[in-house]
Design a protein around this motif. Structure first.
Motif, PDB file in Angstrom:
ATOM      1  N   VAL A  44     -14.026  13.692  21.167  1.00 51.08           N
ATOM      2  CA  VAL A  44     -13.244  14.347  20.135  1.00 51.08           C
ATOM      3  C   VAL A  44     -11.641  14.257  20.730  1.00 51.08           C
ATOM      4  CG1 VAL A  44     -12.536  16.561  19.083  1.00 51.08           C
ATOM      5  CG2 VAL A  44     -14.946  15.962  19.687  1.00 51.08           C
ATOM      6  N   LEU A  45     -11.326  14.061  21.820  1.00 56.67           N
ATOM      7  CA  LEU A  45      -9.899  13.783  22.422  1.00 56.67           C
ATOM      8  C   LEU A  45      -9.534  12.512  21.779  1.00 56.67           C
ATOM      9  CD1 LEU A  45     -10.251  15.072  26.090  1.00 56.67           C
ATOM     10  CD2 LEU A  45      -9.266  16.207  24.263  1.00 56.67           C
ATOM     11  N   ASN A  46     -10.610  11.710  21.576  1.00 54.11           N
ATOM     12  CA  ASN A  46     -10.207  10.166  21.168  1.00 54.11           C
ATOM     13  C   ASN A  46     -10.155  10.253  19.734  1.00 54.11           C
ATOM     14  OD1 ASN A  46      -9.563   7.344  21.327  1.00 54.11           O
ATOM     15  ND2 ASN A  46     -11.923   6.954  21.177  1.00 54.11           N
ATOM     16  N   SER A  47     -10.976  10.653  18.960  1.00 50.34           N
ATOM     17  CA  SER A  47     -11.253  10.998  17.590  1.00 50.34           C
ATOM     18  C   SER A  47     -12.062  12.181  17.341  1.00 50.34           C
ATOM     19  CB  SER A  47     -11.883   9.666  17.215  1.00 50.34           C
ATOM     20  OG  SER A  47     -12.121   9.625  15.892  1.00 50.34           O
ATOM     21  N   PRO A  53      -5.486   7.121  25.979  1.00 50.40           N
ATOM     22  CA  PRO A  53      -6.438   6.836  26.525  1.00 50.40           C
ATOM     23  C   PRO A  53      -6.176   7.188  28.246  1.00 50.40           C
ATOM     24  CG  PRO A  53      -6.227   5.071  25.342  1.00 50.40           C
ATOM     25  CD  PRO A  53      -5.193   5.979  25.081  1.00 50.40           C
ATOM     26  N   LEU A  54      -4.892   6.932  28.498  1.00 52.20           N
ATOM     27  CA  LEU A  54      -4.398   7.384  29.861  1.00 52.20           C
ATOM     28  C   LEU A  54      -4.412   9.118  30.067  1.00 52.20           C
ATOM     29  CD1 LEU A  54      -1.455   5.104  30.875  1.00 52.20           C
ATOM     30  CD2 LEU A  54      -3.647   4.746  31.393  1.00 52.20           C
ATOM     31  N   ALA A  55      -4.085   9.692  29.179  1.00 58.07           N
ATOM     32  CA  ALA A  55      -3.980  11.145  29.273  1.00 58.07           C
ATOM     33  C   ALA A  55      -5.807  11.605  29.103  1.00 58.07           C
ATOM     34  CB  ALA A  55      -3.340  11.796  27.930  1.00 58.07           C
ATOM     35  N   ILE A  56      -6.436  11.058  28.377  1.00 57.05           N
ATOM     36  CA  ILE A  56      -7.916  11.269  28.159  1.00 57.05           C
ATOM     37  C   ILE A  56      -8.573  10.934  29.710  1.00 57.05           C
ATOM     38  CG2 ILE A  56     -10.176  10.752  27.312  1.00 57.05           C
ATOM     39  CD1 ILE A  56      -8.598  10.075  24.649  1.00 57.05           C
ATOM     40  N   GLU A  57      -8.320   9.940  30.039  1.00 56.15           N
ATOM     41  CA  GLU A  57      -8.623   9.427  31.644  1.00 56.15           C
ATOM     42  C   GLU A  57      -8.325  10.424  32.513  1.00 56.15           C
ATOM     43  OE1 GLU A  57      -8.019   6.024  35.101  1.00 56.15           O
ATOM     44  OE2 GLU A  57      -7.543   5.677  32.846  1.00 56.15           O
ATOM     45  N   ASP A  58      -7.097  11.183  32.455  1.00 59.60           N
ATOM     46  CA  ASP A  58      -6.535  12.142  33.334  1.00 59.60           C
ATOM     47  C   ASP A  58      -7.471  13.378  33.263  1.00 59.60           C
ATOM     48  OD1 ASP A  58      -4.789  10.612  34.660  1.00 59.60           O
ATOM     49  OD2 ASP A  58      -3.056  11.175  33.393  1.00 59.60           O
ATOM     50  N   ASP A  69       3.859  14.474  31.455  1.00 60.75           N
ATOM     51  CA  ASP A  69       3.678  13.000  30.588  1.00 60.75           C
ATOM     52  C   ASP A  69       3.882  13.146  29.258  1.00 60.75           C
ATOM     53  OD1 ASP A  69       3.194  11.718  32.840  1.00 60.75           O
ATOM     54  OD2 ASP A  69       1.061  11.712  32.762  1.00 60.75           O
ATOM     55  N   TYR A  70       5.128  12.448  28.894  1.00 55.72           N
ATOM     56  CA  TYR A  70       5.702  12.539  27.441  1.00 55.72           C
ATOM     57  C   TYR A  70       4.807  11.283  26.518  1.00 55.72           C
ATOM     58  CZ  TYR A  70       9.542  15.318  29.489  1.00 55.72           C
ATOM     59  OH  TYR A  70      10.107  16.206  30.148  1.00 55.72           O
TER      60      TYR A  70
END
Length: 316
Positions: A44-47, A53-58, A69-70
């Motif tokens: 759901v974070l992606n869609s 993607p970098l924030a989802i990876e973190d 991170d901005y």
């Protein structure tokens, strides 16, 4: 599990909406909480949320260093809470924008649950805002640091008061465990302090209705925690060094006593060694009072050496 809550145009709270409805709906703002999410829920974070993607990876790979991170339409935060039982770090991530806040955590978070319940039961919804949620959660996280620091401080005071009579191995084991806890606290409190400092001095944060004086209060608490952790680390080092010095002093005292005893017996051993030689022509061997004279000589030697050692202060 995903929990959602939204504020509509009439400042009414609406619960348990689908993420797609929240993104495409006409709401003032909304809060989505990812609580120990499954793999399908992480998607759901992606869609439809469409985070970077970098924030989802973190979010997926935990135990990142607290950071900020901005991104184009939102700001991503990595924060760390502390488990009160094991004093281990537990990551909580935030996506913050003007019209939403998303929280993500793999472990149960009493801080988020408390703020969620408080917001759900609030009768003053107009005063709430995504940045207000961020503030309250961070404030609860930092407040929960204090009991852990006080607990370590009490443990050190107890070790300091009851250090006498304990074995060195047991004391050092407890001290090393306590220093390990302090190290975990330090690795959490210091980065969190730096993170809040960045929030206070960020130009982008002022556009999200963040009241910086509230975050300044959190920063002050983190400064106090940093000082307490450092003071306790120094106290732990002082207790360790003092005990090692005391133990070394006691060892030196024992060695001094043993050395004095050995020194007293050295001339006696010398005399006994001479008269223990199996030579036939030794005048004292046939003397009637030779045995008693030798014992008396040994007594005089021990007495004389003892008086001399006492005069030199070797028996203190």
């Amino acid at each position: 599990m995903i929990k959602t809550i939204a504020v509509n145009q009439n400042y009414q709270l609406i619960h348990n909406l689908d993420a797609t409805e929240l993104v495409n709906g006409n709401y003032l703002w909304y809060w989505i909480d990812f609580h120990q999410p499954s793999q399908s829920e992480i998607e759901v974070l992606n869609s439809p949320l469409q985070f970077h993607p970098l924030a989802i990876e973190d979010c997926i790979f935990t135990l990142q260093r607290p950071k900020l991170d901005y991104y184009e339409d939102y700001t991503f935060f990595v924060t760390q809470a502390l488990n009160p039982t094991t004093i281990t770090k537990e990551e909580i991530d935030f996506f913050l924008a003007e019209n939403f806040i998303v929280t993500f955590h793999h472990q149960p978070s009493p801080e988020i649950d408390e703020v969620w319940n408080r917001f759900s039961l609030s009768t003053k919804v107009k005063k709430w805002h995504p940045s207000q949620v961020l503030y309250h959660v961070l404030d609860k996280m930092v407040d929960n640091y204090f009991p852990l620091v006080y607990q370590v401080e009490d443990t050190l005071n107890e070790l300091d008061e009851n250090s006498k009579g304990r074995s060195m191995e047991a004391l050092l084991e407890d001290l090393f465990d306590t220093r390990h806890q302090l190290l975990a606290l330090r690795h959490t409190v210091t980065p969190m302090r730096d993170l809040v400092y960045r929030i206070i001095n960020s130009q982008r944060m002022t556009k999200m209705q963040i009241k910086l004086e509230y975050f300044s209060d959190i920063h002050d608490h983190l400064l106090k925690l940093t000082e307490m952790v450092e003071a306790n680390r120094e106290l732990a080092s002082d207790i360790r060094d003092s005990y090692i010095s005391l133990n070394s002093h006691q060892t030196n005292h024992v060695m001094k006593v043993l050395t004095v005893i050995t020194t007293l017996f050295m001339p006696l051993t010398f005399i006994a060694g001479i008269y223990g030689m199996n030579f036939h022509y030794m005048p004292e061997l046939t003397w009637r009072y030779g045995y008693f004279s030798t014992l008396f000589l040994m007594f005089l030697v021990v007495l004389g050496m003892s008086l001399w050692f006492k005069k030199k202060g070797w028996f203190k």
